[in-house]
Design a protein around this motif. Structure first.
Motif, mmCIF file in Angstrom:
data_model
loop_
_atom_site.group_PDB
_atom_site.id
_atom_site.type_symbol
_atom_site.label_atom_id
_atom_site.label_comp_id
_atom_site.label_asym_id
_atom_site.label_seq_id
_atom_site.Cartn_x
_atom_site.Cartn_y
_atom_site.Cartn_z
ATOM 1 N N VAL A 128 27.806 -9.227 -1.056
ATOM 2 C CA VAL A 128 27.026 -10.218 -1.806
ATOM 3 C C VAL A 128 27.931 -11.395 -2.174
ATOM 4 O O VAL A 128 28.812 -11.279 -3.019
ATOM 5 C CB VAL A 128 26.399 -9.577 -3.065
ATOM 6 C CG1 VAL A 128 25.690 -10.638 -3.905
ATOM 7 C CG2 VAL A 128 25.410 -8.485 -2.654
ATOM 8 N N LYS A 154 27.080 -14.487 -3.314
ATOM 9 C CA LYS A 154 26.561 -15.524 -4.215
ATOM 10 C C LYS A 154 27.678 -16.047 -5.114
ATOM 11 O O LYS A 154 28.507 -15.253 -5.574
ATOM 12 C CB LYS A 154 25.413 -14.973 -5.056
ATOM 13 C CG LYS A 154 25.828 -13.869 -6.012
ATOM 14 C CD LYS A 154 24.614 -13.289 -6.718
ATOM 15 C CE LYS A 154 25.049 -12.286 -7.763
ATOM 16 N NZ LYS A 154 23.986 -11.330 -8.099
ATOM 17 N N ASN A 158 21.539 -14.804 -3.203
ATOM 18 C CA ASN A 158 20.323 -14.732 -3.994
ATOM 19 C C ASN A 158 19.642 -16.070 -4.242
ATOM 20 O O ASN A 158 18.600 -16.102 -4.899
ATOM 21 C CB ASN A 158 20.516 -13.918 -5.274
ATOM 22 C CG ASN A 158 21.353 -14.614 -6.296
ATOM 23 O OD1 ASN A 158 22.086 -15.534 -5.936
ATOM 24 N ND2 ASN A 158 21.254 -14.196 -7.536
ATOM 25 N N ILE A 203 18.524 -11.618 -1.443
ATOM 26 C CA ILE A 203 18.415 -10.554 -2.447
ATOM 27 C C ILE A 203 17.958 -11.087 -3.801
ATOM 28 O O ILE A 203 17.890 -10.330 -4.766
ATOM 29 C CB ILE A 203 19.761 -9.793 -2.597
ATOM 30 C CG1 ILE A 203 20.859 -10.735 -3.082
ATOM 31 C CG2 ILE A 203 20.153 -9.137 -1.276
ATOM 32 C CD1 ILE A 203 22.106 -10.000 -3.555
ATOM 33 N N MET A 260 13.555 -2.097 -2.016
ATOM 34 C CA MET A 260 14.799 -2.334 -2.776
ATOM 35 C C MET A 260 14.504 -2.200 -4.257
ATOM 36 O O MET A 260 13.369 -2.326 -4.694
ATOM 37 C CB MET A 260 15.434 -3.693 -2.451
ATOM 38 C CG MET A 260 14.828 -4.925 -3.088
ATOM 39 S SD MET A 260 15.494 -5.289 -4.761
ATOM 40 C CE MET A 260 16.867 -6.373 -4.374
ATOM 41 N N ILE A 281 16.458 -2.799 -8.428
ATOM 42 C CA ILE A 281 17.573 -3.122 -9.333
ATOM 43 C C ILE A 281 17.287 -2.345 -10.617
ATOM 44 O O ILE A 281 16.476 -2.765 -11.425
ATOM 45 C CB ILE A 281 17.628 -4.634 -9.647
ATOM 46 C CG1 ILE A 281 17.609 -5.459 -8.341
ATOM 47 C CG2 ILE A 281 18.859 -4.974 -10.484
ATOM 48 C CD1 ILE A 281 17.420 -6.964 -8.574
ATOM 49 N N MET A 319 24.821 -1.274 -6.459
ATOM 50 C CA MET A 319 25.647 -2.478 -6.574
ATOM 51 C C MET A 319 27.078 -2.015 -6.900
ATOM 52 O O MET A 319 27.374 -0.835 -6.797
ATOM 53 C CB MET A 319 25.077 -3.399 -7.659
ATOM 54 C CG MET A 319 23.562 -3.448 -7.596
ATOM 55 S SD MET A 319 22.663 -4.802 -8.385
ATOM 56 C CE MET A 319 23.657 -5.383 -9.691
ATOM 57 N N SER A 320 27.958 -2.943 -7.281
ATOM 58 C CA SER A 320 29.374 -2.564 -7.462
ATOM 59 C C SER A 320 29.556 -1.341 -8.365
ATOM 60 O O SER A 320 30.403 -0.494 -8.110
ATOM 61 C CB SER A 320 30.168 -3.741 -8.035
ATOM 62 O OG SER A 320 30.286 -4.758 -7.062
ATOM 63 N N ARG A 372 24.365 -3.186 -1.954
ATOM 64 C CA ARG A 372 24.599 -4.620 -2.148
ATOM 65 C C ARG A 372 25.783 -4.787 -3.100
ATOM 66 O O ARG A 372 25.656 -4.601 -4.299
ATOM 67 C CB ARG A 372 23.350 -5.285 -2.749
ATOM 68 C CG ARG A 372 22.045 -4.991 -1.989
ATOM 69 C CD ARG A 372 20.867 -5.654 -2.696
ATOM 70 N NE ARG A 372 20.774 -5.288 -4.105
ATOM 71 C CZ ARG A 372 20.012 -4.316 -4.580
ATOM 72 N NH1 ARG A 372 19.237 -3.614 -3.790
ATOM 73 N NH2 ARG A 372 20.029 -4.053 -5.876
ATOM 74 N N VAL A 373 26.943 -5.123 -2.550
ATOM 75 C CA VAL A 373 28.154 -5.101 -3.364
ATOM 76 C C VAL A 373 28.788 -6.496 -3.418
ATOM 77 O O VAL A 373 29.142 -7.056 -2.379
ATOM 78 C CB VAL A 373 29.158 -4.061 -2.815
ATOM 79 C CG1 VAL A 373 30.399 -4.016 -3.682
ATOM 80 C CG2 VAL A 373 28.507 -2.675 -2.742
ATOM 81 N N GLY A 374 28.886 -7.038 -4.615
ATOM 82 C CA GLY A 374 29.449 -8.373 -4.801
ATOM 83 C C GLY A 374 30.857 -8.339 -5.373
ATOM 84 O O GLY A 374 31.849 -8.527 -4.659
ATOM 85 N N THR A 375 30.959 -8.080 -6.672
ATOM 86 C CA THR A 375 32.265 -8.215 -7.332
ATOM 87 C C THR A 375 33.320 -7.248 -6.783
ATOM 88 O O THR A 375 34.503 -7.602 -6.745
ATOM 89 C CB THR A 375 32.128 -8.033 -8.859
ATOM 90 O OG1 THR A 375 31.353 -6.871 -9.126
ATOM 91 C CG2 THR A 375 31.435 -9.215 -9.482
ATOM 92 N N ARG A 378 32.462 -13.336 -10.129
ATOM 93 C CA ARG A 378 31.676 -14.465 -9.637
ATOM 94 C C ARG A 378 32.201 -15.780 -10.201
ATOM 95 O O ARG A 378 32.753 -15.833 -11.271
ATOM 96 C CB ARG A 378 30.206 -14.276 -10.009
ATOM 97 C CG ARG A 378 29.542 -13.288 -9.068
ATOM 98 C CD ARG A 378 28.064 -13.300 -9.205
ATOM 99 N NE ARG A 378 27.590 -12.300 -10.143
ATOM 100 C CZ ARG A 378 27.529 -10.993 -9.891
ATOM 101 N NH1 ARG A 378 27.957 -10.518 -8.750
ATOM 102 N NH2 ARG A 378 27.072 -10.161 -10.780
HETATM 103 C C1 LIG Z 1 24.500 -10.071 -7.635
HETATM 104 C C2 LIG Z 1 23.672 -8.979 -7.072
HETATM 105 C C3 LIG Z 1 24.258 -7.835 -6.517
HETATM 106 C C4 LIG Z 1 25.759 -7.575 -6.517
HETATM 107 O O1 LIG Z 1 26.182 -7.286 -7.805
HETATM 108 P P1 LIG Z 1 27.677 -6.763 -8.092
HETATM 109 O O2 LIG Z 1 27.550 -6.036 -9.369
HETATM 110 O O3 LIG Z 1 28.536 -7.950 -8.151
HETATM 111 O O4 LIG Z 1 28.036 -5.847 -6.973
HETATM 112 C C5 LIG Z 1 23.415 -6.881 -5.961
HETATM 113 N N1 LIG Z 1 22.080 -7.043 -5.939
HETATM 114 C C6 LIG Z 1 21.484 -8.125 -6.466
HETATM 115 C C7 LIG Z 1 20.009 -8.234 -6.414
HETATM 116 C C8 LIG Z 1 22.253 -9.128 -7.046
HETATM 117 O O5 LIG Z 1 21.645 -10.213 -7.578
#
Ligand SMILES: *Cc1c(COP(=O)(O)O)cnc(C)c1O
Length: 231
Positions: free
Chosen positions: A35, A37, A58, A82, A164, A166, A196-197, A212-215, A221
């Motif tokens: 991810v 963003k 996103n 996402i 999906m 959250i 997620m993370s 879905r892994v961002g940080t 971010r």
């Molecule tokens: C930002 C986001 C993520 C990633 O989140 P992290 O905690 O940084 O891994 C995953 N899914 C969605 C829908 C997001 O908006």
């Protein structure tokens, strides 16, 4: 930055493998969506150089600013939307994304069906389920999921491949992952985007096909450039 991102990706992959092994699953059945963003294009380039090909954004405008150029260099890049999709951005989203994960309301389903008909492009769609039934959160209520899935698939002919979610920030995610898996199973949908993370290993144990892994990949971010934050 490049080395840190490569190391983070390797670490996340090995944790996905361990979680899959614990659950008796093949880690090849779990796709890591990086991810990106708020991250600059250079961070995405570093991930691409390390072999990562699947990304999640996103915001439509932010993705448009980064990805068309990267796609030319990496034609096998796969891009997931996402974040929430406004109906006035449907045309751009259908043109840009390979997977739209946030089909969350009837009006959007109608708009996506019209645009796919018009353009001939058919990105895969996932239906976002509001598993925690949080009033402020997007998504279809679990009790309405079966009817909405049927409407999207059968009446509108949308290419719906999965679900999906959250989960609420303050609840045990496993219960939500199990609920999502249950709804997918009874509707014969194969794709589960969850985790997620903080909880992707749990999600893998509960059957996630996409995390879905961002940080954990890119680090914290960044503040959005003002031009994008305003949109
Ligand atoms: C930002 C986001 C993520 C990633 O989140 P992290 O905690 O940084 O891994 C995953 N899914 C969605 C829908 C997001 O908006």
């Amino acid at each position: 930055m490049e080395e840190a991102i490569a190391a983070n990706l390797a670490a996340v992959h090995s944790r996905i493998e361990a979680a899959a092994r614990t659950a008796g699953r093949d880690s090849a059945d779990v796709s890591l969506i990086a991810v990106s963003k708020t991250q600059p294009a250079d961070a995405v380039r570093a991930a691409l150089a390390a072999g990562q090909r699947v990304f999640g954004e996103n915001r439509v405008q932010e993705a448009l600013a980064k990805f068309p150029e990267l796609r030319e260099a990496y034609p096998d890049l796969v891009l997931h939307l996402i974040g929430p999709l406004q109906t006035n951005k449907v045309k751009e989203a259908v043109a840009l994304f390979d997977v739209i994960e946030t089909l969350d309301r009837p009006r959007l389903a109608e708009a996506l069906a019209r645009e796919m008909q018009r353009s001939g492009r058919r990105p895969e769609c996932l239906i976002e389920i509001n598993t925690g039934e949080e009033p402020q959160k997007a998504g279809i209520a679990p009790t309405e999921a079966d009817a909405f899935i049927a409407d999207c698939r059968d009446r509108l002919g949308l290419p719906v491949t999965g679900l999906m979610c959250i989960p609420p920030a303050d609840e045990e995610p496993a219960l939500h992952f199990a609920l999502l898996r249950e709804i997918a199973k009874r509707n014969a949908l194969g794709v589960l985007s969850m985790g997620m993370s903080a909880d992707y290993e749990t999600a893998v144990r509960f059957g996630a096909t996409h995390v879905r892994v961002g940080t954990a990949v890119f680090g914290a971010r960044r503040p959005l450039p003002a031009a994008l934050a305003a949109k």
